[in-house]
Design an enzyme around this catalytic site. Structure first.
Site, PDB file in Angstrom:
ATOM      1  N   GLN A 121       0.839  -1.195   0.000  1.00 40.62           N
ATOM      2  CA  GLN A 121       0.000   0.000   0.000  1.00 40.62           C
ATOM      3  C   GLN A 121       0.874   1.244   0.000  1.00 40.62           C
ATOM      4  OE1 GLN A 121      -3.129  -0.042   3.051  1.00 40.62           O
ATOM      5  NE2 GLN A 121      -2.522   2.038   3.532  1.00 40.62           N
ATOM      6  N   GLY A 122       0.850   1.995  -1.098  1.00 41.88           N
ATOM      7  CA  GLY A 122       1.689   3.188  -1.215  1.00 41.88           C
ATOM      8  C   GLY A 122       0.912   4.452  -0.903  1.00 41.88           C
ATOM      9  N   SER A 124       1.568   6.666   2.519  1.00 37.40           N
ATOM     10  CA  SER A 124       2.394   7.658   3.224  1.00 37.40           C
ATOM     11  C   SER A 124       3.633   8.034   2.423  1.00 37.40           C
ATOM     12  CB  SER A 124       2.861   7.100   4.567  1.00 37.40           C
ATOM     13  OG  SER A 124       1.777   6.845   5.406  1.00 37.40           O
ATOM     14  N   SER A 156       4.169  -1.595   3.792  1.00 34.12           N
ATOM     15  CA  SER A 156       4.275  -2.964   4.302  1.00 34.12           C
ATOM     16  C   SER A 156       4.422  -3.950   3.157  1.00 34.12           C
ATOM     17  CB  SER A 156       3.036  -3.328   5.108  1.00 34.12           C
ATOM     18  OG  SER A 156       2.846  -2.388   6.132  1.00 34.12           O
ATOM     19  N   GLU A 240      -8.817  -0.263   7.945  1.00 32.32           N
ATOM     20  CA  GLU A 240      -7.543  -0.660   8.532  1.00 32.32           C
ATOM     21  C   GLU A 240      -7.562  -0.445  10.042  1.00 32.32           C
ATOM     22  OE1 GLU A 240      -3.033   0.142   6.863  1.00 32.32           O
ATOM     23  OE2 GLU A 240      -4.502   1.722   6.793  1.00 32.32           O
TER      24      GLU A 240
END
Lengths: 376, 346
Positions: A121-122, A124, A156, A240
Site C-alpha cells: 500500500q503506497g 504515506s 508494508s 484498517e
C-alpha cells in the site's frame, strides 16, 4: 442477543478446530521475527485452500459469502490453537470492492483473496504522514499509461509485493484532497526501487520505502475515477483501523496464553506486580474479543465506514500495548544476550499507536465526529 | 452469534431512557426533591423492571441478564435516584432460593467493604451495609448452613445516607434480629451464589457504563459551551483528547459488559462469574478515570458541590465497590487462570 454459536456456526467451528490440529504452521511468536513474515504468505494460501479465509467476502472474488461473525470464529479458533492470525487484507479488499470498476474487481480481487498476488500500500510519504492529503507523488498521463514519480514510505511488504495500491496526484491544480487518484501499479519494473526498513525490533520484512522514478501504470488500472483517490484512501484507512478486519485478537490471545504458561511453569519466579501486569493484559484482550464480536455483529446491518473505526483502533492500541507491557514484565530482558522474543513483542507494540493513523489523529476524529466538539 | 440487542431489548432501552430523561435529576439541586423522586419511583414500579429477575414456572428467571443490564445502563446514565440494583438483587436471591416474592420492598446487605453478601452467624445483624436502600423496609443476607446458605432478612433502620447521593446505603442496626426467610425457601448453593454474584457484577458494570456515558455527555456539553482565549475549550486538542479517551473507555466497557450480562444465564456458574469479574475489572478501572476526566474538564466548577460531575464520580465509586472492585476482580481473574501462586499475591 446471543454470544453463543448457532448450529451452523458450531459445525463450522468444529471443522476449523479439527483442521487446525494438522495444519498449524507453528510460526514463531507473532510478528517479532523475519521468519514469521516469510511464513505468512504460505499460511494465507493454506487457509484459503481449506475455505477458512475471506469468510464474509463475496463468493465471486473467492470469499466464502458467509456472515461477518464467521471471521470472529476464525480468530477465536486460531487463537485457541496458538496459530498465526489470518492475513490482514480486508482493508485492501474493501477499498477495491467499494471504488473499483467491475473490470478492476474481477481482475484483481480474486488474486488478493486467494493469496496468489501479494500487494502493498503506497500511501504515506516522507512529508505526508498524518497529513496524507499533502502527498506529492505524481502521475502524469502519457499515451495509454500514467508515469509515476515520487517516494512512498512505511510500505508494508514492499519487498514481496507484485502490486502496489498507489495514491498519486493526477491534477496538480486541484485542491489538496481533490487531485489525488489511486492506481494498481505493478512493482516489478525498472522505474521502481524498494528498500526494506529495519524496525526497532530488528524486523526487516515488514516495512519498506519505495522510490518511483518514471514507473508506468496502464490508465485502465486506475481504481475509481480520476480524483477519487482520497475517498478510496479513507475507505481503506477506516477499515484498517478496525480490529475485526485485522484479526489481531488471535495474535494478542496467543501472546497472553504463552506468557501465562510461563508463569504457571515457575510461579515463584514472578512478583505480584509482574503477574498483575499480565492480569490486566488478559482483561484487555477479553475486552477486545467482546468488542470485535459486537462490531462484527453490527455489520449484520450492513457495513459502514463511520468514525467508530477510530474507537476500535484506540481500543486495539491499548490492548496491544498492555500485552506489550506484560511481555516485558513476564518475559523480561535477556541482559546478557539470548532470547529476545518478548522484548521484541514489547518493542513491536509501540508501532500500534502510529501505524494506520496515530492515536492523536484517532482522538481528533472521535472528538470531532462522534462527540461533536468544535473545530479548533 | 449475534450480539445486537433484540427488538424487545431495544424497546426496553428506549422506554428506560424516556423515564430517565423525563424524571431523573438534571441538577444537583433537584436531588432529594421528594415530589420528583416519588414520580420517578412510581414510574419504575409501574414499568415491571424490578420483576425482571423474578421466577416464572420452573424457577427460571423472567428475563436474561441482558434486560436488567439494559435498564441499569440507562439509570446510571441519568443518575436516576430510584432503587433498582438492590430490589433486583433481592429478587434474584429469592428466585435462587425458591422463596416466595417479598411482600415489602427490600434490598440486600453486604459486608462493610461491599465485597460480598453479608453473613449472619448468631441471629443478630452482622456489621453490614444495605445498599440502594431508600424505600426498602428490609435487607436480605445469608446464614451459613453446612456447605450451603439459608436466606434471611433483617429490618432496616431509616435515614439512609453515604457516598452515593442517588442511591443511599444504610448501616444495619446490630441489635436487629436476623430472621430466616419462610418456606418454601430452600438452601442457596455455591453455584447459586456464583450466579447471583455474576448478575450483581454485570449490573454494576452496566451502571458504570451508563455513568461513563452520562459523564462524557456532561463534560462534552460543558466543553462546547465554556469559552477561554476566545474559543470553546472543546476546540482545544488537550481537552478533545481527554474526552475522546473517556468515550473510548466507555465503548470498551460496554462491549465487555454485554458479554457478562449475557453470560449470567448462558454459561455455567463459574464461567459466568469469571466473565463478570473480567468485565468488572475493566469497567471499574475505566469509570474512575472517566469521572475524573469529567471533573477536570469542568475546571474549578467541577470541584464544586453544585456540579453534577462529582455525583457521577460518587455513584461510580459505589458501583465499583459492590461485589468486588477492580483489584478484587483482577485477583479473581488471576485465580481463574491459575496465576495466583506468584510471590506475594495472596
Amino acid at each position: 442477543m446471543d454470544f453463543g454459536d448457532s448450529l451452523e456456526e458450531s459445525q463450522f467451528r468444529l471443522r476449523l478446530r479439527v483442521w487446525l490440529v494438522d495444519n498449524n504452521p507453528g510460526l514463531p511468536t507473532s510478528s517479532t521475527d523475519d521468519e514469521y513474515w516469510a511464513g505468512m504468505a504460505a499460511w494465507h494460501r493454506q487457509l484459503y485452500d481449506a475455505g477458512f479465509f475471506g469468510m464474509s467476502w463475496p463468493t465471486d472474488i473467492g470469499g466464502q459469502g458467509l456472515s461477518s461473525v464467521h471471521e470472529v470464529i476464525v480468530d477465536e479458533e486460531l487463537a485457541a490453537a496458538g496459530a498465526p492470525p489470518r492475513p490482514s487484507l480486508g482493508y485492501l479488499v474493501q477499498g477495491i470492492l467499494e471504488h473499483g470498476s467491475d473490470d478492476i474487481k474481477r481482475g484483481f480481487l480474486p488474486g488478493i483473496v486467494n493469496g496468489r498476488d501479494r500487494w502493498c500500500q503506497g500511501f504515506s510519504e516522507p512529508d505526508a504522514g498524518s497529513d496524507l492529503a499533502s502527498l506529492r507523488t505524481r502521475a502524469d498521463l502519457d499515451g495509454e499509461d500514467y508515469v509515476i514519480s515520487g517516494q512512498k514510505i512505511w510500505t508494508s511488504y514492499s519487498d514481496e509485493a507484485e502490486w502496489c495500491l498507489v495514491l498519486a496526484r493526477t491534477d496538480q491544480d486541484a485542491a489538496m484532497h481533490r487531485g489525488i487518484s489511486a492506481f494498481a501499479v505493478p512493482m516489478r519494473q525498472p522505474g521502481i526501487q524498494q528498500r526494506p526498513l529495519k524496525m526497532i525490533n530488528g524486523v526487516t520484512k515488514e516495512f519498506g520505502e519505495v522510490h518511483f522514478d518514471g514507473a508506468r501504470v496502464a490508465a485502465r488500472h486506475m481504481i475509481g475515477a480520476p480524483g477519487e483517490g482520497w475517498s478510496l484512501a479513507m475507505t481503506v484507512v477506516s477499515h484498517e483501523r478496525e480490529p475485526g478486519e485485522l484479526g489481531y485478537v488471535a495474535r494478542y490471545s496467543k501472546l497472553v496464553n504463552d506468557l501465562s504458561r510461563r508463569v504457571r511453569q515457575d510461579p515463584g519466579a514472578f512478583s505480584a506486580e509482574q503477574v498483575r501486569e499480565l492480569g490486566w493484559a488478559i482483561v484487555e484482550v477479553e475486552m477486545l474479543r467482546r468488542h470485535v464480536q459486537r462490531r462484527l455483529s453490527d455489520r449484520l446491518n450492513g457495513i459502514s465506514h463511520g468514525p467508530e473505526g477510530s474507537v476500535d483502533k484506540l481500543l486495539m492500541t491499548s490492548v496491544e500495548q498492555a500485552v506489550g507491557h506484560a511481555a516485558l514484565a513476564i518475559g523480561g530482558i535477556a541482559h546478557g544476550g539470548g532470547d529476545d522474543t518478548w522484548l521484541n513483542a514489547y518493542l513491536y507494540s509501540r508501532a500500534q499507536s502510529v501505524m494506520g493513523g496515530t492515536s492523536q489523529i484517532q482522538r481528533n476524529l472521535v472528538a470531532r465526529r462522534i462527540l461533536g466538539l468544535p473545530a479548533s | 452469534m449475534d450480539v445486537r440487542l433484540s427488538q424487545e431489548q431495544q424497546a426496553l432501552r428506549d422506554s428506560a431512557a424516556q423515564v430517565v430523561d423525563r424524571l431523573a435529576p438534571r441538577a444537583v439541586g433537584q436531588i432529594g426533591d421528594a415530589a420528583r423522586m416519588a414520580t420517578l419511583d412510581a414510574a419504575v414500579a409501574a414499568s415491571g423492571w424490578w420483576e425482571l429477575r423474578t421466577a416464572v414456572d420452573g424457577g427460571d428467571s423472567l428475563a436474561s441478564g441482558v434486560e436488567p443490564a439494559v435498564v441499569a445502563e440507562e439509570l446510571g446514565r441519568g443518575l436516576a435516584d430510584t432503587p433498582f440494583l438492590g430490589p433486583t438483587l433481592a429478587a434474584e436471591l429469592r428466585r435462587l432460593a425458591g422463596a416466595a416474592p417479598g411482600d415489602v420492598t427490600e434490598t440486600v446487605a453486604l459486608d462493610p467493604a461491599l465485597s460480598s453478601l453479608a453473613r449472619a452467624f448468631d441471629g443478630t445483624s452482622p456489621a453490614a451495609v444495605a445498599i440502594d436502600a431508600r424505600g426498602s423496609a428490609q435487607a436480605l443476607l445469608l446464614v451459613p448452613d453446612g456447605e450451603c446458605h439459608r436466606l434471611a432478612r433483617v429490618e432496616l433502620p431509616a435515614a439512609p445516607g453515604g457516598l452515593d447521593l442517588t442511591r443511599p446505603s444504610v448501616v444495619l442496626d446490630p441489635s436487629s434480629d436476623v430472621v430466616l426467610v419462610d418456606e418454601p425457601a430452600g438452601p442457596i448453593t455455591a453455584d447459586d451464589l456464583a450466579r447471583w454474584t455474576a448478575l450483581g457484577l454485570a449490573l454494576t458494570c452496566a451502571d458504570l457504563v451508563g455513568i461513563m456515558r452520562g459523564a462524557v455527555d456532561l463534560a462534552s456539553a460543558y466543553a462546547t459551551e465554556r469559552r477561554q482565549y476566545g474559543a470553546a475549550i472543546g476546540s482545544f486538542q488537550a481537552v478533545q483528547h481527554m474526552l475522546a479517551d473517556a468515550f473510548v473507555a466507555m465503548e470498551g466497557s460496554r462491549s465487555i459488559t454485554l458479554h457478562a450480562a449475557w453470560a449470567v444465564d448462558a454459561l455455567a456458574a463459574p464461567e459466568a462469574l469469571t466473565a463478570a469479574t473480567l468485565a468488572k475489572a475493566y469497567c471499574a478501572r475505566a469509570a474512575t478515570s472517566v469521572c475524573e476526566t469529567a471533573i477536570q474538564v469542568h475546571g474549578g466548577i467541577g470541584n464544586t458541590w453544585e456540579c453534577l460531575a462529582h455525583v457521577y464520580l460518587r455513584r461510580s465509586l459505589l458501583s465499583s465497590d459492590v461485589l468486588g472492585n477492580a483489584g478484587a476482580s483482577l485477583m479473581h481473574v488471576l485465580v481463574h487462570h491459575d496465576l495466583e501462586a506468584a510471590d506475594g499475591l495472596r
